[in-house]
Design an enzyme around this catalytic site. Structure first.
Site, PDB file in Angstrom:
ATOM      1  CE  LYS A   1      -3.865  -2.415   2.354  1.00 21.53           C
ATOM      2  NZ  LYS A   1      -4.659  -2.453   3.509  1.00 21.53           N
TER       3      LYS A   1
ATOM      4  CE1 TYR B   1      -8.813  -4.398   0.654  1.00 20.45           C
ATOM      5  CE2 TYR B   1      -8.227  -1.956  -0.358  1.00 20.45           C
ATOM      6  CZ  TYR B   1      -8.389  -3.407   0.024  1.00 20.45           C
ATOM      7  OH  TYR B   1      -6.621  -3.341   0.877  1.00 20.45           O
TER       8      TYR B   1
ATOM      9  CG  ASN C   1      -3.616  -2.226   6.729  1.00 19.79           C
ATOM     10  OD1 ASN C   1      -3.473  -2.294   5.860  1.00 19.79           O
ATOM     11  ND2 ASN C   1      -4.227  -3.415   7.445  1.00 19.79           N
TER      12      ASN C   1
ATOM     13  CG  HIS D   1      -4.645  -6.766  -0.576  1.00 20.98           C
ATOM     14  ND1 HIS D   1      -5.875  -7.161   0.236  1.00 20.98           N
ATOM     15  CD2 HIS D   1      -4.609  -7.590  -1.255  1.00 20.98           C
ATOM     16  CE1 HIS D   1      -6.438  -8.181  -0.800  1.00 20.98           C
ATOM     17  NE2 HIS D   1      -6.148  -7.763  -1.802  1.00 20.98           N
TER      18      HIS D   1
ATOM     19  CD  GLU E   1      -8.160  -9.543  -3.820  1.00 25.90           C
ATOM     20  OE1 GLU E   1      -6.763 -10.003  -4.216  1.00 25.90           O
ATOM     21  OE2 GLU E   1      -8.948  -9.125  -3.566  1.00 25.90           O
TER      22      GLU E   1
HETATM   23  P1  ATP Z   1      -6.777  -6.668   3.139  1.00 25.60           P
HETATM   24  O1  ATP Z   1      -8.253  -6.557   2.111  1.00 25.60           O
HETATM   25  O2  ATP Z   1      -6.251  -4.856   2.908  1.00 25.60           O
HETATM   26  O3  ATP Z   1      -5.709  -7.370   2.725  1.00 25.60           O
HETATM   27  P2  ATP Z   1      -7.517  -7.402   5.272  1.00 25.60           P
HETATM   28  O4  ATP Z   1      -7.870  -8.359   4.827  1.00 25.60           O
HETATM   29  O5  ATP Z   1      -6.674  -8.159   6.528  1.00 25.60           O
HETATM   30  O6  ATP Z   1      -6.564  -6.609   4.690  1.00 25.60           O
HETATM   31  P3  ATP Z   1     -10.048  -6.341   5.162  1.00 25.60           P
HETATM   32  O7  ATP Z   1     -11.206  -6.565   6.223  1.00 25.60           O
HETATM   33  O8  ATP Z   1      -9.917  -6.765   4.326  1.00 25.60           O
HETATM   34  O9  ATP Z   1      -8.324  -6.665   5.908  1.00 25.60           O
HETATM   35  O10 ATP Z   1     -10.497  -5.267   5.254  1.00 25.60           O
HETATM   36  C1  ATP Z   1      -9.573  -4.330   4.518  1.00 25.60           C
HETATM   37  C2  ATP Z   1      -8.172  -3.034   4.305  1.00 25.60           C
HETATM   38  O11 ATP Z   1      -9.596  -2.394   4.749  1.00 25.60           O
HETATM   39  C3  ATP Z   1      -7.341  -3.659   5.923  1.00 25.60           C
HETATM   40  O12 ATP Z   1      -6.081  -3.930   5.497  1.00 25.60           O
HETATM   41  C4  ATP Z   1      -7.763  -2.116   6.577  1.00 25.60           C
HETATM   42  O13 ATP Z   1      -6.160  -0.922   5.533  1.00 25.60           O
HETATM   43  C5  ATP Z   1      -8.665  -0.726   6.169  1.00 25.60           C
HETATM   44  N1  ATP Z   1      -9.813  -1.258   7.406  1.00 25.60           N
HETATM   45  C6  ATP Z   1     -10.572  -2.144   8.571  1.00 25.60           C
HETATM   46  N2  ATP Z   1     -11.023  -2.284   9.245  1.00 25.60           N
HETATM   47  C7  ATP Z   1     -10.410  -0.847   9.448  1.00 25.60           C
HETATM   48  C8  ATP Z   1     -12.118  -0.271  11.009  1.00 25.60           C
HETATM   49  N3  ATP Z   1     -11.877  -0.559  11.427  1.00 25.60           N
HETATM   50  N4  ATP Z   1     -10.732   1.476  10.519  1.00 25.60           N
HETATM   51  C9  ATP Z   1     -10.286   1.588   8.910  1.00 25.60           C
HETATM   52  N5  ATP Z   1      -9.429   0.594   8.692  1.00 25.60           N
HETATM   53  C10 ATP Z   1      -9.857  -0.753   8.434  1.00 25.60           C
HETATM   54 MG    MG Z   2      -9.148  -8.193   2.849  1.00 25.92          MG
END
Ligand code: ATP
Ligand code: MG
Length: 137
Positions: free
Chosen positions: A9, A49, A112, A115, A126
């Site tokens: 990211k 997303y 974070n 992804h 994807e």
């Molecule tokens: P990614 O899809 O980015 O790999 P993930 O699968 O671990 O992450 P997801 O639930 O798919 O988690 O959420 C996608 C992204 O949305 C997270 O990586 C984070 O950047 C953001 N995100 C998730 N939860 C929150 C939250 N509570 N507040 C802010 N941002 C969030």
């Molecule tokens: Mg995810």
């Protein structure tokens, strides 16, 4: 062979973590099948997303992803989707274990670093979205 879509990211790119992150996947034994640096526009980030479009953080998430260049990658290997998620660590950095990428390099869930696809089916979607030209096979 199984493939996963992994994206560094904008914060990970800006902080100079590209080498560190790719190194972890390489040293594990996964094979790099595609890699490009690019900036994406809002509709593309929303598409990536789309499953999260009803979440309260969706707008902020899209802003984050379009805030700078990202590194889009395809990694291949046995169980790479699930193992890749383990290498990455839990979504919330407060819950991601030391030794994982998020555990070592992130503090905020909204910053974070990386992804990773959460299922083989989503990985296929994807990869088709991010590498539509058939350069990954
Ligand atoms: P990614 O899809 O980015 O790999 P993930 O699968 O671990 O992450 P997801 O639930 O798919 O988690 O959420 C996608 C992204 O949305 C997270 O990586 C984070 O950047 C953001 N995100 C998730 N939860 C929150 C939250 N509570 N507040 C802010 N941002 C969030
Ligand atoms: Mg995810």
């Amino acid at each position: 062979m199984e493939q996963s879509f992994i994206m560094i990211k904008p914060d990970g790119v800006q902080r100079g973590l590209v080498g560190e992150i790719t190194s972890r996947f390489e040293k594990k034994g996964f094979l790099l099948k595609g890699l490009k640096l690019l900036s994406v526009e809002r509709p593309f980030a929303e598409k990536h997303y789309e499953d999260l479009s009803s979440k309260p953080f969706f707008e902020g998430l899209v802003e984050y992803i379009i805030s700078g260049p990202v590194v889009a990658m395809v990694w291949e290997g046995k169980n790479v989707v699930a193992t890749g998620r383990k290498i990455i660590g839990a979504t919330k950095p407060s819950e991601s274990a030391p030794g994982t990428i998020r555990g070592d390099f992130a503090v905020e869930v909204g910053r974070n670093v990386i992804h990773g696809s959460d299922s083989v089916e989503n990985a296929k979607k994807e990869i088709a979205l991010w590498f539509p030209d058939g350069t990954v096979n």
